[in-house]
Design a protein around this motif. Sequence first.
Motif, PDB file in Angstrom:
ATOM      1  N   PRO A   1     -15.480 -36.301   3.870  1.00 31.05           N
ATOM      2  CA  PRO A   1     -14.538 -35.205   4.105  1.00 31.05           C
ATOM      3  C   PRO A   1     -13.403 -35.144   3.083  1.00 31.05           C
ATOM      4  N   ARG A   2     -13.143 -36.266   2.410  1.00 33.93           N
ATOM      5  CA  ARG A   2     -12.052 -36.282   1.432  1.00 33.93           C
ATOM      6  C   ARG A   2     -12.408 -35.511   0.170  1.00 33.93           C
ATOM      7  N   THR A   3     -13.693 -35.365  -0.120  1.00 31.59           N
ATOM      8  CA  THR A   3     -14.123 -34.698  -1.347  1.00 31.59           C
ATOM      9  C   THR A   3     -15.002 -33.478  -1.096  1.00 31.59           C
ATOM     10  N   GLY A   4     -15.595 -33.394   0.095  1.00 32.72           N
ATOM     11  CA  GLY A   4     -16.538 -32.329   0.375  1.00 32.72           C
ATOM     12  C   GLY A   4     -17.866 -32.511  -0.332  1.00 32.72           C
ATOM     13  N   LEU A   5     -18.126 -33.707  -0.862  1.00 30.51           N
ATOM     14  CA  LEU A   5     -19.350 -34.017  -1.587  1.00 30.51           C
ATOM     15  C   LEU A   5     -20.093 -35.162  -0.897  1.00 30.51           C
ATOM     16  N   PRO A   6     -21.377 -35.339  -1.209  1.00 30.26           N
ATOM     17  CA  PRO A   6     -22.092 -36.483  -0.642  1.00 30.26           C
ATOM     18  C   PRO A   6     -21.354 -37.784  -0.922  1.00 30.26           C
ATOM     19  N   ALA A   7     -21.244 -38.619   0.100  1.00 25.34           N
ATOM     20  CA  ALA A   7     -20.474 -39.853  -0.013  1.00 25.34           C
ATOM     21  C   ALA A   7     -21.060 -40.771  -1.083  1.00 25.34           C
ATOM     22  N   ARG A   8     -20.194 -41.359  -1.872  1.00 31.27           N
ATOM     23  CA  ARG A   8     -20.589 -42.400  -2.814  1.00 31.27           C
ATOM     24  C   ARG A   8     -20.386 -43.735  -2.124  1.00 31.27           C
ATOM     25  N   THR A   9     -21.482 -44.414  -1.851  1.00 32.46           N
ATOM     26  CA  THR A   9     -21.423 -45.591  -0.993  1.00 32.46           C
ATOM     27  C   THR A   9     -22.362 -46.664  -1.497  1.00 32.46           C
ATOM     28  N   PRO A  10     -22.016 -47.933  -1.291  1.00 31.01           N
ATOM     29  CA  PRO A  10     -22.928 -49.014  -1.694  1.00 31.01           C
ATOM     30  C   PRO A  10     -24.043 -49.251  -0.688  1.00 31.01           C
ATOM     31  N   TRP A  11     -23.994 -48.541   0.462  1.00 31.19           N
ATOM     32  CA  TRP A  11     -24.942 -48.827   1.539  1.00 31.19           C
ATOM     33  C   TRP A  11     -26.109 -47.841   1.539  1.00 31.19           C
ATOM     34  N   ARG A  12     -27.298 -48.394   1.723  1.00 31.19           N
ATOM     35  CA  ARG A  12     -28.494 -47.565   1.845  1.00 31.19           C
ATOM     36  C   ARG A  12     -28.672 -47.123   3.297  1.00 31.19           C
ATOM     37  N   THR A  13     -28.498 -48.054   4.222  1.00 31.30           N
ATOM     38  CA  THR A  13     -28.549 -47.730   5.646  1.00 31.30           C
ATOM     39  C   THR A  13     -27.539 -48.582   6.402  1.00 31.30           C
ATOM     40  N   VAL A  14     -27.072 -48.045   7.514  1.00 30.50           N
ATOM     41  CA  VAL A  14     -26.204 -48.783   8.429  1.00 30.50           C
ATOM     42  C   VAL A  14     -26.693 -48.516   9.852  1.00 30.50           C
ATOM     43  N   THR A  15     -26.826 -49.575  10.638  1.00 33.42           N
ATOM     44  CA  THR A  15     -27.239 -49.468  12.035  1.00 33.42           C
ATOM     45  C   THR A  15     -26.175 -50.117  12.908  1.00 33.42           C
ATOM     46  N   ALA A  16     -25.917 -49.529  14.074  1.00 33.71           N
ATOM     47  CA  ALA A  16     -24.942 -50.106  14.992  1.00 33.71           C
ATOM     48  C   ALA A  16     -25.380 -49.865  16.430  1.00 33.71           C
ATOM     49  N   ALA A  17     -24.975 -50.760  17.302  1.00 36.90           N
ATOM     50  CA  ALA A  17     -25.165 -50.602  18.744  1.00 36.90           C
ATOM     51  C   ALA A  17     -23.806 -50.347  19.377  1.00 36.90           C
ATOM     52  N   ALA A  18     -23.799 -49.519  20.449  1.00 35.07           N
ATOM     53  CA  ALA A  18     -22.536 -49.158  21.092  1.00 35.07           C
ATOM     54  C   ALA A  18     -22.818 -48.761  22.541  1.00 35.07           C
ATOM     55  N   PRO A  19     -21.772 -48.604  23.345  1.00 31.14           N
ATOM     56  CA  PRO A  19     -21.973 -48.167  24.727  1.00 31.14           C
ATOM     57  C   PRO A  19     -22.681 -46.829  24.844  1.00 31.14           C
ATOM     58  N   THR A  20     -22.564 -45.981  23.826  1.00 33.00           N
ATOM     59  CA  THR A  20     -23.308 -44.718  23.787  1.00 33.00           C
ATOM     60  C   THR A  20     -23.905 -44.542  22.408  1.00 33.00           C
ATOM     61  N   CYS A  21     -24.964 -43.743  22.334  1.00 28.27           N
ATOM     62  CA  CYS A  21     -25.568 -43.443  21.040  1.00 28.27           C
ATOM     63  C   CYS A  21     -24.601 -42.645  20.173  1.00 28.27           C
ATOM     64  N   ALA A  22     -23.826 -41.762  20.784  1.00 27.94           N
ATOM     65  CA  ALA A  22     -22.859 -40.964  20.022  1.00 27.94           C
ATOM     66  C   ALA A  22     -21.838 -41.853  19.321  1.00 27.94           C
ATOM     67  N   GLU A  23     -21.357 -42.884  20.029  1.00 27.75           N
ATOM     68  CA  GLU A  23     -20.409 -43.811  19.408  1.00 27.75           C
ATOM     69  C   GLU A  23     -21.071 -44.592  18.284  1.00 27.75           C
ATOM     70  N   ALA A  24     -22.317 -45.001  18.512  1.00 29.71           N
ATOM     71  CA  ALA A  24     -23.036 -45.752  17.486  1.00 29.71           C
ATOM     72  C   ALA A  24     -23.248 -44.907  16.241  1.00 29.71           C
ATOM     73  N   ASN A  25     -23.626 -43.637  16.429  1.00 34.01           N
ATOM     74  CA  ASN A  25     -23.893 -42.783  15.282  1.00 34.01           C
ATOM     75  C   ASN A  25     -22.623 -42.437  14.518  1.00 34.01           C
ATOM     76  N   ALA A  26     -21.538 -42.234  15.238  1.00 36.72           N
ATOM     77  CA  ALA A  26     -20.263 -41.988  14.561  1.00 36.72           C
ATOM     78  C   ALA A  26     -19.880 -43.193  13.711  1.00 36.72           C
TER      79      ALA A  26
END
Length: 329
Positions: free
Chosen positions: A249-274
Amino acid sequence: MSTPLKPRTTAATEWRALGTTVRLVVTDPAVLESCDLLLARHLAEVDAACSRFRDDSELAALDHSEGRPVRVSPLLAEALAVALHAAETTEGAVDPTVGSAMDAIGYDRDFTLVQEDDRPVRLTVKRAPGWRTVHLDRETGTVAVPAGVRLDLGATAKAWAADKAAALLAETAGCGVLVSLGGDTAVAGEPPADGWQIRVQDITGPVDETPARGPYATVGLRSGGLATSGTAARTWHRADHTLHHIIDPRTGLPARTPWRTVTAAAPTCAEANAATTAALVKGAGAVRWLSRTGLPARLVNENGQVITTSGWPAASPRSATGSHRRSAA
């Protein structure tokens, strides 16, 4: 990508909706058909309310509201509330006001059509308007979106829809239910004896092109949700640009990131995906941020190195194959 593994005592079905793969698994095979019908109806309602690609959706109607408060359905109001909450808890890394940025990079239709489009795009740095510009009044059921702001609920709506569907079906059918939408997985009801066994797979190429698959892990989920976000599964090309759908959101462009994938578990899927989407946007600071949230997470960098936060299950020899793994407290 998170793929539910089918336990022997369950029944499952798979199809497509919302532009992705839908997988439903129930612990009582006798109710599979009725649950499938309920799920299809639920997802059709979500699509009519929340789709950015349908001119007749409730969300699209907000594009023309010019800042006026508009009464919306309880379903869209809930989806917007989830999106705004995600923006707040991720410090703005997940922001629903990136709709225009998505259009600008060519993601303005179903992804299968985006891949086939060869129109050039002009990449311009432009900060998203910001989630605080959207005013949702849950008491009156109205939302006000400033003129020129286009909303996109892609970072939260599918995961939230999976949460709602799993809870609804488990209550209706009286059994354990797993709902996966594009790998974002929610479970409800009584789980199988050994929990829902889910393979967390690193995808290293586009999902519709028989992608290469990197290291994986298998985790057991008994409640809540599991989500995976990545930059490799949904990519497309415009001229010399390789683009993906995770917008900073800071650039409006695809994020430049060192990560290929990130997975998380949370009390809800919505929280995990966020959390997983935010981690991609936060880049180098993702591990520390995820550790502060207390959510168990697994991150794979561009070199295939796997890093986990506290609470993520220890790796088995086969799940760690081809990667070096370390944990972040």
